[in-house]
Design an enzyme around this catalytic site. Structure first.
Site, PDB file in Angstrom:
ATOM      1  N   HIS A  24     -34.909  81.303  51.403  1.00  0.00           N
ATOM      2  CA  HIS A  24     -33.522  81.455  51.502  1.00  0.00           C
ATOM      3  C   HIS A  24     -32.863  81.752  52.980  1.00  0.00           C
ATOM      4  O   HIS A  24     -32.200  82.420  53.403  1.00  0.00           O
ATOM      5  CB  HIS A  24     -33.070  82.959  50.886  1.00  0.00           C
ATOM      6  CG  HIS A  24     -31.381  82.878  50.353  1.00  0.00           C
ATOM      7  ND1 HIS A  24     -31.085  83.302  49.166  1.00  0.00           N
ATOM      8  CD2 HIS A  24     -30.499  82.088  51.012  1.00  0.00           C
ATOM      9  CE1 HIS A  24     -29.631  83.121  48.906  1.00  0.00           C
ATOM     10  NE2 HIS A  24     -29.117  82.183  49.924  1.00  0.00           N
ATOM     11  N   ARG A  29     -16.543  68.504  38.550  1.00  0.00           N
ATOM     12  CA  ARG A  29     -15.364  68.641  37.314  1.00  0.00           C
ATOM     13  C   ARG A  29     -14.448  67.433  37.388  1.00  0.00           C
ATOM     14  O   ARG A  29     -13.865  67.031  36.386  1.00  0.00           O
ATOM     15  CB  ARG A  29     -14.606  69.822  37.538  1.00  0.00           C
ATOM     16  CG  ARG A  29     -15.359  71.076  37.064  1.00  0.00           C
ATOM     17  CD  ARG A  29     -14.303  72.236  36.507  1.00  0.00           C
ATOM     18  NE  ARG A  29     -15.214  73.342  36.471  1.00  0.00           N
ATOM     19  CZ  ARG A  29     -15.142  74.287  37.413  1.00  0.00           C
ATOM     20  NH1 ARG A  29     -14.212  74.077  38.482  1.00  0.00           N
ATOM     21  NH2 ARG A  29     -15.967  75.526  37.353  1.00  0.00           N
ATOM     22  N   GLY A  66     -30.849  79.101  54.199  1.00  0.00           N
ATOM     23  CA  GLY A  66     -29.641  78.079  54.230  1.00  0.00           C
ATOM     24  C   GLY A  66     -28.427  78.507  55.360  1.00  0.00           C
ATOM     25  O   GLY A  66     -28.145  77.490  56.164  1.00  0.00           O
ATOM     26  N   THR A  72     -30.789  74.172  47.095  1.00  0.00           N
ATOM     27  CA  THR A  72     -30.039  74.995  48.415  1.00  0.00           C
ATOM     28  C   THR A  72     -28.979  76.051  47.631  1.00  0.00           C
ATOM     29  O   THR A  72     -28.337  76.880  48.474  1.00  0.00           O
ATOM     30  CB  THR A  72     -29.525  74.516  49.648  1.00  0.00           C
ATOM     31  OG1 THR A  72     -28.313  73.502  49.029  1.00  0.00           O
ATOM     32  CG2 THR A  72     -30.411  73.761  50.282  1.00  0.00           C
ATOM     33  N   ARG A  85     -28.355  77.939  44.021  1.00  0.00           N
ATOM     34  CA  ARG A  85     -28.919  79.362  43.485  1.00  0.00           C
ATOM     35  C   ARG A  85     -29.988  79.156  42.418  1.00  0.00           C
ATOM     36  O   ARG A  85     -30.159  78.320  41.722  1.00  0.00           O
ATOM     37  CB  ARG A  85     -27.662  80.269  42.680  1.00  0.00           C
ATOM     38  CG  ARG A  85     -26.522  80.838  43.540  1.00  0.00           C
ATOM     39  CD  ARG A  85     -27.343  82.030  44.455  1.00  0.00           C
ATOM     40  NE  ARG A  85     -26.236  82.659  44.996  1.00  0.00           N
ATOM     41  CZ  ARG A  85     -26.116  82.499  46.582  1.00  0.00           C
ATOM     42  NH1 ARG A  85     -26.881  81.698  47.074  1.00  0.00           N
ATOM     43  NH2 ARG A  85     -25.276  83.103  47.125  1.00  0.00           N
ATOM     44  N   PHE A 134     -19.555  68.977  44.251  1.00  0.00           N
ATOM     45  CA  PHE A 134     -19.327  68.204  45.459  1.00  0.00           C
ATOM     46  C   PHE A 134     -18.179  68.910  46.149  1.00  0.00           C
ATOM     47  O   PHE A 134     -17.273  68.538  46.463  1.00  0.00           O
ATOM     48  CB  PHE A 134     -18.642  66.724  45.216  1.00  0.00           C
ATOM     49  CG  PHE A 134     -19.187  65.681  46.014  1.00  0.00           C
ATOM     50  CD1 PHE A 134     -20.514  65.657  46.628  1.00  0.00           C
ATOM     51  CD2 PHE A 134     -18.197  64.668  46.425  1.00  0.00           C
ATOM     52  CE1 PHE A 134     -20.784  64.549  47.722  1.00  0.00           C
ATOM     53  CE2 PHE A 134     -18.531  63.960  47.595  1.00  0.00           C
ATOM     54  CZ  PHE A 134     -19.788  63.623  47.959  1.00  0.00           C
ATOM     55  N   GLY A 135     -18.514  70.212  46.546  1.00  0.00           N
ATOM     56  CA  GLY A 135     -17.289  71.158  47.301  1.00  0.00           C
ATOM     57  C   GLY A 135     -17.796  70.916  48.712  1.00  0.00           C
ATOM     58  O   GLY A 135     -18.692  69.834  49.118  1.00  0.00           O
ATOM     59  N   ARG A 136     -17.577  71.581  49.440  1.00  0.00           N
ATOM     60  CA  ARG A 136     -17.659  71.645  51.039  1.00  0.00           C
ATOM     61  C   ARG A 136     -19.238  71.356  51.392  1.00  0.00           C
ATOM     62  O   ARG A 136     -19.538  70.502  52.374  1.00  0.00           O
ATOM     63  CB  ARG A 136     -17.481  73.115  51.772  1.00  0.00           C
ATOM     64  CG  ARG A 136     -15.933  73.303  51.745  1.00  0.00           C
ATOM     65  CD  ARG A 136     -15.901  74.531  52.743  1.00  0.00           C
ATOM     66  NE  ARG A 136     -14.763  75.255  52.410  1.00  0.00           N
ATOM     67  CZ  ARG A 136     -14.443  76.231  51.684  1.00  0.00           C
ATOM     68  NH1 ARG A 136     -15.540  76.644  50.871  1.00  0.00           N
ATOM     69  NH2 ARG A 136     -13.374  77.118  51.430  1.00  0.00           N
ATOM     70  N   ILE A 137     -20.140  72.118  50.749  1.00  0.00           N
ATOM     71  CA  ILE A 137     -21.526  71.863  51.053  1.00  0.00           C
ATOM     72  C   ILE A 137     -22.067  70.565  50.716  1.00  0.00           C
ATOM     73  O   ILE A 137     -22.978  69.999  51.214  1.00  0.00           O
ATOM     74  CB  ILE A 137     -22.289  73.069  50.796  1.00  0.00           C
ATOM     75  CG1 ILE A 137     -22.088  74.451  51.292  1.00  0.00           C
ATOM     76  CG2 ILE A 137     -23.715  73.139  50.915  1.00  0.00           C
ATOM     77  CD1 ILE A 137     -22.620  75.748  50.868  1.00  0.00           C
ATOM     78  N   GLU A 182     -35.044  86.881  43.657  1.00  0.00           N
ATOM     79  CA  GLU A 182     -35.424  86.938  45.127  1.00  0.00           C
ATOM     80  C   GLU A 182     -35.667  88.354  45.560  1.00  0.00           C
ATOM     81  O   GLU A 182     -34.913  89.273  44.974  1.00  0.00           O
ATOM     82  CB  GLU A 182     -34.296  86.527  46.303  1.00  0.00           C
ATOM     83  CG  GLU A 182     -34.228  84.646  46.142  1.00  0.00           C
ATOM     84  CD  GLU A 182     -33.229  84.205  46.724  1.00  0.00           C
ATOM     85  OE1 GLU A 182     -32.885  84.694  47.751  1.00  0.00           O
ATOM     86  OE2 GLU A 182     -32.740  83.044  46.519  1.00  0.00           O
TER      87      GLU A 182
HETATM   88  C1  DGY Z   1     -24.382  82.749  50.550  1.00  0.00           C
HETATM   89  O1  DGY Z   1     -23.558  83.207  51.646  1.00  0.00           O
HETATM   90  O2  DGY Z   1     -24.401  82.867  49.531  1.00  0.00           O
HETATM   91  C2  DGY Z   1     -25.875  82.142  50.866  1.00  0.00           C
HETATM   92  O3  DGY Z   1     -26.630  82.086  50.200  1.00  0.00           O
HETATM   93  C3  DGY Z   1     -26.484  82.977  52.094  1.00  0.00           C
HETATM   94  O4  DGY Z   1     -26.977  82.120  52.843  1.00  0.00           O
END
Ligand code: DGY
Length: 322
Positions: free
Chosen positions: A288, A179, A290, A239, A241, A155-158, A270
């Protein structure tokens, strides 16, 4: 500012490449062909700064390949493709590009949630194959989002940006595993429930969305046992890894119907996609994407450039990770 010798391993947005070329002695990758490990290792001896991306494996063999590079300025926020310990041992600084791709990545998480829940990939494939026989009440029935629980692992920024979209935009309830509890204002805003134990989150989430960094302790975090623990009929969204998920276990759960669907943007090796997933209908597979919008990719480049410029001036690096 020192006119450093800089290697950019892949094509970057034109405006960023132009800025780099003005300020530094830059080698660009005109053909955008990925460099081999041997080429990357050789570059470590020829350049002052290496600017890689997630598609470059900067392991100890590469890092120890040459003694000239002093800064690895990564284009991207994730840095699990870089051996930080090896870099540190050689006195090489490493920077990333945090913050600028938060919204784009959260948008892709929502894209995957919607595509998986509403079976958009299946529908598009059916239509393009000329197999759509017309509207009917029982055709490609998916799941509503309103009132469903989105469980964010990390639950960080993204993670927070994804939860905001899901809660305010689609009426989803929010639970999160991390955490520690996040700041009160966010908890209040999203009415978010903290799950200190991953299993608690898996027990209650209708959609599990992954937002943890790759590598180390998150490797295989969503293994066969975690997938078995997910609610019957739930969805897995990744989204983050690819290495966070056991894809054989995921494929089995999608085939058996234990999971209703999944949406993936990232894979362990990948551009290879785990073969077990390719023949399965109820999984959405994106390449990929994102951070792949023009504004974000330019911002990522400008952020990497700012790190190289700071290094050249001998200033503190804005986004140092090692
Ligand atoms: C990152 O910045 O780590 C992303 O996976 C690339 O989009």
């Amino acid at each position: 500012m020192q006119r450093l010798k800089v290697l950019v391993t892949r094509r970057w947005p034109a405006e960023v490449e132009a800025r780099l070329a003005d300020a530094f002695d830059v080698t660009l990758n005109e053909t955008d062909t990925p460099l081999t490990g041997a080429e990357l290792a050789a570059a470590m001896g020829e350049y002052d700064v290496l600017c890689p991306t997630v598609s470059d494996r900067i392991d100890a063999a590469v890092i120890n390949g040459g003694g000239r590079v002093r800064l690895i300025a990564n284009y991207g926020v994730g840095f699990d493709h870089i051996d930080l310990a090896a870099a540190k041992a050689r006195g090489i600084a490493v920077t990333n590009t945090p913050g600028v791709l938060t919204d784009a990545t959260a948008d892709i998480a929502l894209t995957l949630i919607l595509m998986a829940a509403r079976r958009a990939g299946e529908g598009e494939r059916e239509l393009r194959a000329g197999k759509w026989s017309g509207w009917r009440p029982t055709h490609l029935i998916g799941s509503a989002l309103k009132g469903k629980v989105l469980g964010c692992v990390g639950f960080g920024r993204i993670g927070i940006a994804t939860a905001r979209r899901a809660h305010h935009g689609f009426g989803m309830k929010i639970a999160y595993y991390g955490r520690r509890p996040c700041e009160d204002a966010v908890v209040q805003e999203l009415q978010a429930e903290f799950c200190p134990d991953l299993n608690d989150l898996l027990d209650k989430a209708d959609f599990v969305s992954l937002h943890v960094p790759g590598g180390g302790e998150t490797a295989n975090l969503i293994d066969a046992a975690a997938i078995a623990r997910m609610k019957p009929g739930s969805y897995l969204i990744n989204t983050a890894r690819g290495g966070v998920v056991d894809h054989d276990a995921l494929a089995a759960a999608l085939k058996s119907g234990h999971l209703a669907g999944a949406g993936l943007d990232v894979y362990p090796a990948e551009p290879a996609v785990p073969p077990a997933l390719l023949g399965i209908e109820n999984v959405v597979l994106l390449p990929h994407l994102g951070s792949a919008n023009a504004e974000t990719r330019i911002a990522m480049g400008m952020c990497a450039l700012a790190n190289v410029e700071a290094f050249a001036r001998g200033a503190d690096l804005p986004n140092r990770v090692a």
